[in-house]
Motif scaffolding. Structure first.
Motif, short mmCIF file in Angstrom:
data_model
loop_
_atom_site.label_atom_id
_atom_site.label_comp_id
_atom_site.label_asym_id
_atom_site.label_seq_id
_atom_site.Cartn_x
_atom_site.Cartn_y
_atom_site.Cartn_z
N ASP A 176 0.86 -1.19 0.00
CA ASP A 176 0.00 0.00 0.00
C ASP A 176 0.89 1.24 0.00
O ASP A 176 2.09 1.14 -0.28
CB ASP A 176 -0.97 -0.01 1.20
CG ASP A 176 -0.24 -0.11 2.53
OD1 ASP A 176 0.79 0.58 2.69
OD2 ASP A 176 -0.69 -0.87 3.42
N ALA A 177 0.33 2.40 0.30
CA ALA A 177 1.08 3.65 0.18
C ALA A 177 2.31 3.69 1.08
O ALA A 177 3.27 4.40 0.79
CB ALA A 177 0.18 4.85 0.48
N THR A 178 2.28 2.91 2.16
CA THR A 178 3.43 2.96 3.08
C THR A 178 4.14 1.61 3.18
O THR A 178 5.06 1.46 3.99
CB THR A 178 2.98 3.40 4.50
OG1 THR A 178 1.89 2.57 4.89
CG2 THR A 178 2.53 4.85 4.50
N PHE A 197 11.41 -4.49 0.77
CA PHE A 197 12.00 -3.23 1.23
C PHE A 197 13.36 -3.52 1.87
O PHE A 197 13.88 -4.63 1.72
CB PHE A 197 11.04 -2.50 2.19
CG PHE A 197 10.65 -3.25 3.43
CD1 PHE A 197 9.74 -4.29 3.38
CD2 PHE A 197 11.19 -2.91 4.68
CE1 PHE A 197 9.37 -4.99 4.53
CE2 PHE A 197 10.83 -3.60 5.83
CZ PHE A 197 9.92 -4.64 5.75
N HIS A 198 13.95 -2.51 2.48
CA HIS A 198 15.33 -2.67 2.97
C HIS A 198 15.43 -2.35 4.46
O HIS A 198 14.78 -1.44 4.94
CB HIS A 198 16.28 -1.73 2.22
CG HIS A 198 16.34 -2.01 0.75
ND1 HIS A 198 15.36 -1.61 -0.13
CD2 HIS A 198 17.27 -2.66 0.01
CE1 HIS A 198 15.69 -2.01 -1.35
NE2 HIS A 198 16.84 -2.64 -1.30
N GLN A 199 16.25 -3.13 5.13
CA GLN A 199 16.51 -2.87 6.55
C GLN A 199 18.01 -2.84 6.81
O GLN A 199 18.80 -3.35 6.01
CB GLN A 199 15.92 -3.99 7.42
CG GLN A 199 14.40 -3.98 7.52
CD GLN A 199 13.89 -4.98 8.54
OE1 GLN A 199 14.53 -6.00 8.80
NE2 GLN A 199 12.73 -4.70 9.12
N ILE A 200 18.36 -2.25 7.95
CA ILE A 200 19.71 -2.45 8.48
C ILE A 200 19.56 -2.96 9.90
O ILE A 200 18.86 -2.37 10.73
CB ILE A 200 20.54 -1.15 8.47
CG1 ILE A 200 20.84 -0.73 7.03
CG2 ILE A 200 21.86 -1.36 9.25
CD1 ILE A 200 21.80 0.43 6.90
N GLU A 227 14.00 2.67 3.79
CA GLU A 227 13.02 3.50 3.09
C GLU A 227 12.48 4.59 4.02
O GLU A 227 12.37 5.75 3.63
CB GLU A 227 11.85 2.66 2.58
CG GLU A 227 12.13 1.91 1.29
CD GLU A 227 12.90 0.60 1.50
OE1 GLU A 227 13.32 0.34 2.65
OE2 GLU A 227 13.10 -0.15 0.52
N ARG A 228 12.15 4.18 5.23
CA ARG A 228 11.56 5.12 6.18
C ARG A 228 12.53 6.26 6.50
O ARG A 228 12.16 7.43 6.52
CB ARG A 228 11.15 4.38 7.45
CG ARG A 228 10.52 5.28 8.50
CD ARG A 228 9.83 4.51 9.62
NE ARG A 228 9.37 5.45 10.63
CZ ARG A 228 8.27 6.19 10.51
NH1 ARG A 228 7.53 6.08 9.43
NH2 ARG A 228 7.93 7.05 11.46
N ASP A 250 5.57 9.67 -0.68
CA ASP A 250 4.97 8.36 -0.97
C ASP A 250 6.08 7.35 -1.21
O ASP A 250 6.96 7.55 -2.05
CB ASP A 250 4.08 8.48 -2.22
CG ASP A 250 3.25 7.21 -2.45
OD1 ASP A 250 3.78 6.09 -2.25
OD2 ASP A 250 2.07 7.34 -2.85
N LEU A 251 6.01 6.24 -0.49
CA LEU A 251 7.03 5.20 -0.58
C LEU A 251 7.25 4.73 -2.02
O LEU A 251 8.36 4.42 -2.43
CB LEU A 251 6.59 4.01 0.30
CG LEU A 251 7.39 2.72 0.23
CD1 LEU A 251 8.80 2.93 0.74
CD2 LEU A 251 6.69 1.63 1.04
N ARG A 252 6.15 4.68 -2.78
CA ARG A 252 6.23 4.10 -4.13
C ARG A 252 7.10 4.92 -5.08
O ARG A 252 7.59 4.41 -6.08
CB ARG A 252 4.82 3.89 -4.69
CG ARG A 252 4.11 2.76 -3.93
CD ARG A 252 2.63 2.69 -4.21
NE ARG A 252 1.92 3.82 -3.62
CZ ARG A 252 0.61 3.81 -3.37
NH1 ARG A 252 -0.11 2.75 -3.65
NH2 ARG A 252 0.04 4.87 -2.84
#
Ligand code: PHE
Length: 350
Positions: free
Chosen positions: A201-203, A208-211, A323-324, A334-336
């Motif tokens: 969705d929008a968020t 996605f990516h993490q550390i 991303e955040r 928007d994340l997208r």
């Protein structure tokens, strides 16, 4: 005879002097020196002349031929030089002019930049970098990380399974387990990478990516965690930042916290007399999850690495979404946008 030869030379030289193109010169060369021309004819006839005339006539005719050839060659060379000159002027390219339309030269994606920026912060704090596979064992993604048998994240409606015991990792935390299994303490590592969840969705995007961060040593406390994350928050969001820890729950940390950074877009939740849109007026923004490593996690690796004895070592761990962080830091709405590959978006950060 000698007179005729000098006439030919005069006439021919006048014609060569008047020629204006190299093609014209080639025609003149044939007209005056070609097989059917008068001068070569004279030369061929010399042998039939009276012996007393042969010497002077032969010499004069030969000289005339050499002179004419020289005149034509010289003029030809001057044309070639002038033509080259003209071409250079007409074809000149001003290499200092900007290209049209100006091309985006390319650059690192905002996510790559953000990932490297965060890596640099922790490399500066003495951390190493660890990696693990994106196709992961359930044993490392959930079991060793103390997830209860019916923890909701295990559900196929939340997680992409490749087989009964293999999945696309849902977080970078299994790298904690993999790293401890092969490296005795003290351990200070971060693990950046892609993770996958059934969310869109929008968020949220399915990928996605993490550390991940993991520090294990003797005498590590929650204060070390807080100091480390404060240094991180200041390096990424500015030196005036504060952080706060709120109680939370993760299966693999105890106690667990969510970490907020003080809002950098407003003053105490108010911006231009209105409620701040970024922190929703709370003055704090959530940036990551963290906690003290649960003794059960140490126990899951202690069989292989006895030095991870929960009675002897402590540790903290944290996990953040790249991303955040990128969106917060650069006001991406928007994340997208991060995945659309629209050049107008990407080139703003290059
Ligand atoms: N793995 C957690 C998540 O994806 C984040 C986390 C990492 C929390 C390490 C605590 C310690 O939400």
């Amino acid at each position: 005879m000698l007179e005729r030869i000098s006439q030919i030379v005069d006439e021919a030289k006048a014609a060569v002097g008047a020629a204006t193109t190299s093609a014209e010169l080639e025609e003149l060369r044939i007209k005056w020196l070609g097989r059917k021309a008068e001068l070569p004819n004279i030369l061929r006839g010399v042998k039939d002349l009276d012996p007393s005339e042969r010497g002077p006539a032969g010499k004069a005719a030969n000289q005339a031929r050499v002179e004419l050839e020289g005149a034509i060659d010289t003029k030809m060379a001057s044309f070639a030089g002038a033509e080259l000159e003209l071409r250079l002027v007409e074809d000149a390219v001003d290499i200092t002019l900007p290209a049209h339309p100006q091309q985006f030269p390319g650059g690192l994606h905002l996510l790559t930049q953000t990932m490297r920026e965060i890596e640099d912060v922790f490399l500066g704090l003495g951390y190493g970098i660890a990696e693990g596979p994106e196709v992961e064992l359930v044993a490392y993604n959930f079991d060793a990380l103390n997830h209860a048998p019916h923890h909701p994240a295990r559900s196929p409606s939340d997680t992409f399974y490749v087989g009964d015991s293999v999945l696309l990792r849902t977080h970078t935390s299994p790298v904690q387990v993999r790293t401890m299994l092969v490296t005795p303490p003290p351990l200070y590592v971060i693990a950046p990478g892609r993770v996958y969840r059934r969310d869109d969705d929008a968020t949220h995007t399915p990928q996605f990516h993490q550390i991940e961060g993991l520090a294990v040593d003797e005498g590590i406390s929650l204060a070390d965690l807080k100091g480390t994350l404060l240094a991180f928050a200041k390096a990424i969001f500015g030196d005036e930042r504060e952080i706060r820890l709120r109680p939370h729950f993760f299966p693999f940390t105890e106690p667990s916290v969510e970490v907020d950074v003080s809002c950098f877009a407003c003053n105490e939740g108010v911006s231009n007399g209105e409620r701040c849109g970024l922190c929703k007026g709370t003055a704090w923004i959530e940036i990551l999850g963290a906690g003290m490593v649960d003794p059960n996690v140490f126990a899951s690796v202690a069989g292989e690495q006895p030095a991870y004895d929960p009675e002897k070592v402590q540790g903290f761990a944290f996990g953040l979404g790249i991303e955040r962080i990128a969106m917060l830091k650069h006001s991406v709405p928007d994340l997208r946008l991060l995945y659309d590959n629209d050049i107008r978006f990407l080139e703003q950060f290059a």
